[in-house]
Design an enzyme around this catalytic site. Structure first.
Site, PDB file in Angstrom:
ATOM      1  N   ARG A 197      -3.905 -10.132   4.397  1.00 11.64           N
ATOM      2  CA  ARG A 197      -4.240 -10.066   2.967  1.00 11.64           C
ATOM      3  C   ARG A 197      -2.963  -9.703   2.202  1.00 11.64           C
ATOM      4  O   ARG A 197      -2.307  -8.708   2.517  1.00 11.64           O
ATOM      5  CB  ARG A 197      -5.322  -9.009   2.765  1.00 11.64           C
ATOM      6  CG  ARG A 197      -5.919  -8.958   1.390  1.00 11.64           C
ATOM      7  CD  ARG A 197      -7.101  -7.982   1.380  1.00 11.64           C
ATOM      8  NE  ARG A 197      -7.738  -7.889   0.080  1.00 11.64           N
ATOM      9  CZ  ARG A 197      -7.367  -7.052  -0.878  1.00 11.64           C
ATOM     10  NH1 ARG A 197      -6.343  -6.228  -0.676  1.00 11.64           N
ATOM     11  NH2 ARG A 197      -7.997  -7.026  -2.030  1.00 11.64           N
ATOM     12  N   LYS A 209       0.811  -1.214   0.000  1.00 19.01           N
ATOM     13  CA  LYS A 209       0.000   0.000   0.000  1.00 19.01           C
ATOM     14  C   LYS A 209       0.848   1.270   0.000  1.00 19.01           C
ATOM     15  O   LYS A 209       2.048   1.257   0.296  1.00 19.01           O
ATOM     16  CB  LYS A 209      -0.959  -0.018   1.199  1.00 19.01           C
ATOM     17  CG  LYS A 209      -2.206  -0.871   0.893  1.00 19.01           C
ATOM     18  CD  LYS A 209      -3.246  -0.778   1.978  1.00 19.01           C
ATOM     19  CE  LYS A 209      -4.523  -1.501   1.515  1.00 19.01           C
ATOM     20  NZ  LYS A 209      -5.523  -1.575   2.603  1.00 19.01           N
TER      21      LYS A 209
END
Lengths: 187, 301
Positions: B270, B236
């Site tokens: 995840r 991210k």
């Protein structure tokens, strides 16, 4: 006076300073006493920081303007300021945050023409365009500076001598830096 | 609604996490492998847009140690609209194929729309990964009806597929806890099995890098609630901004956050890079004493 968008139209403590604690949780504190809380909204706080950087030590007034304040009310605030003693106004407000697909608000095709129209008007000294910006459109385009621009227009009237120092849109957010000087009477 | 203040009944005893046919004990660290059915997701866009390649990817990640696959039909970032019908078209036939090929695999679907949720549950999904924080309140009803799991996340008040602009928090972790625990409680009241509910602070969603670092640092406050915590940090922007590295150089940063979060008690991770994530988590589990080393020879023979 420093004017800029905030949660409500209100004056802030003249001794207040920029407070970024809601954006950047504090790491090691700088030396000195902790800043008074609550600190200024970012637009006013950045104005305070600019005054500090310029070495300004005179009287300060911090005027927040509700993001949803109608255009006429913004203009009235500006006119009231202009009717008082001689004052320098730092009007702090961004243009659209929807200039590109990587912008905070993603791309809105209307954003670039909107900002260019503002820039062109400021370059031409035409403040009626600022006064006439549609608050609903500005909100959709995430142009959060709209209330500050309209306060400025209310203070200076329809015309001003202008000098644009910077116009750009880093990271898809538009910023315009300009010096506006009241038009001589009778012009 | 009952008259408890938000979050009041929100803490619970840690228990097994039930997903599909599995009961995962609290000490198990689970890898949720990302398999996007999109042409335009941010990390390696279009890599599994072709259904055959997506199925191959599922086989690969299972072999690499994934416990869950997370199938997404709509990228989180703002881009071209994906209708409900198109999202269903992208996900449902694929989920049916995954279910047929991997009867025991936990299948999660990344969606926020109840119409899609219903279709994927009928196709065999086990978990609804609602990244957009209960934007569609009917999603929990679907999870309850089908007996599937539900992820309750924090998106900082964002609408689906929008980005933050100068989001501000007095206390970001307090905001995360209030939102995720309220959603968990609502889900339970809607009839979702409490052992199938996860909470997710949702790094980068309505948060700048400072905020995402703070929720990473304070993750123990989330795990202390007893609810299983899902961590979704893979590659991210807050990792990229912290290290000043482009997308393809964020694995080390991702694994660092993963390891810290595992140490602080998160249970599901995840990930894009499954093998590396599996190894990092196994190492943390071994350090914690939850997993024996694969072999111990050094100094003993």
């Amino acid at each position: 006076m420093v004017a800029g968008p905030g949660d409500a139209t209100a004056e802030w403590d003249p001794g207040a300073r920029l407070d970024l604690s809601a954006y950047a949780p504090p790491l090691p504190s700088p030396p000195g006493p902790p800043p008074a809380r609550p600190g200024l909204p970012p637009a006013l706080g950045l104005g305070a920081m600019l005054l500090d950087q310029a070495g300004y030590t005179g009287r300060r007034v911090f005027q927040a303007v509700d993001r949803a304040e109608p255009s006429a009310a913004c203009a009235r605030l500006g006119a009231r300021l202009a009717a008082g003693p001689r004052t320098a106004l730092l009007a702090m407000g961004d243009g659209s945050a929807r200039r590109t697909t990587a912008a905070p608000g993603y791309l809105d095709e209307r954003a670039v023409p909107f900002d260019l129209n503002i820039e062109k008007a400021v370059r031409a000294g035409d403040l009626t365009t600022l006064a006439g910006v549609d608050p609903a459109l500005a909100r959709e385009l995430m142009a959060s500076g709209r209330p500050a621009w309209q306060l400025l227009a209310g203070a200076l009237g329809p015309r001003a001598a202008t000098e644009v120092l910077y116009a750009g849109a880093p990271y898809g957010v538009s910023y315009l830096v300009a010096v506006l000087t009241p038009a001589p009477a009778g012009e | 609604m009952d008259d408890l203040p938000p979050g009041a009944a929100a803490h619970r005893e840690p228990g097994p996490l039930r997903l599909g046919r599995h009961d995962f004990a609290p000490g198990r660290l689970l890898v949720m492998a990302i398999v996007n059915r999109t042409p335009d997701s941010f990390y390696r866009p279009g890599i599994t847009w072709d259904e055959g390649r997506a199925l191959d990817r599922v086989g690969t990640v299972v072999a690499e140690g994934a416990d869950i696959v997370d199938v997404g039909g709509v990228p989180a970032r703002p881009a071209a609209e994906v209708t409900v019908a198109e999202e269903i078209r992208r996900t449902v036939p694929f989920i049916e194929a995954v279910r047929a090929a991997h009867p025991d695999l936990v299948i999660s679907v990344d969606t926020w729309r109840h119409e899609v949720a219903r279709a994927v549950c009928e196709a065999g999904a086990d978990l609804l990964n609602d990244t957009w924080s209960g934007w569609d309140p009917k999603l929990a009803d679907v999870a309850a009806e089908f007996g599937t799991g539900l992820v309750c996340s924090h998106a900082g008040g964002l609408l689906p597929r929008t980005r933050l602009f100068r989001a501000a928090y007095t206390d970001v972790m307090a905001d995360v806890l209030e939102r995720t625990l309220a959603l968990a409680r609502q889900a339970e009241q809607a009839g979702v099995d409490r052992d199938r509910i996860l909470i997710d602070p949702a790094h980068d969603f309505g948060k700048n890098a400072w905020h995402s670092l703070e929720i990473s640092r304070r993750l123990a406050e989330m795990t202390a609630t007893g609810w299983p915590v899902l961590l979704a940090v893979s590659n991210k922007d807050f990792v990229g901004e912290t290290l000043n590295v482009p997308l393809e150089e964020r694995l080390a940063g991702t694994l660092a956050v993963t390891s810290v979060a595992a140490w602080l008690g998160a249970r599901v991770f995840r990930a894009h890079q499954v093998a590396e994530t599996r190894q990092a988590l196994d190492m943390v589990a071994a350090i914690k004493g939850d997993l024996a080393p694969a072999r111990v020879i050094r100094g003993l023979t």
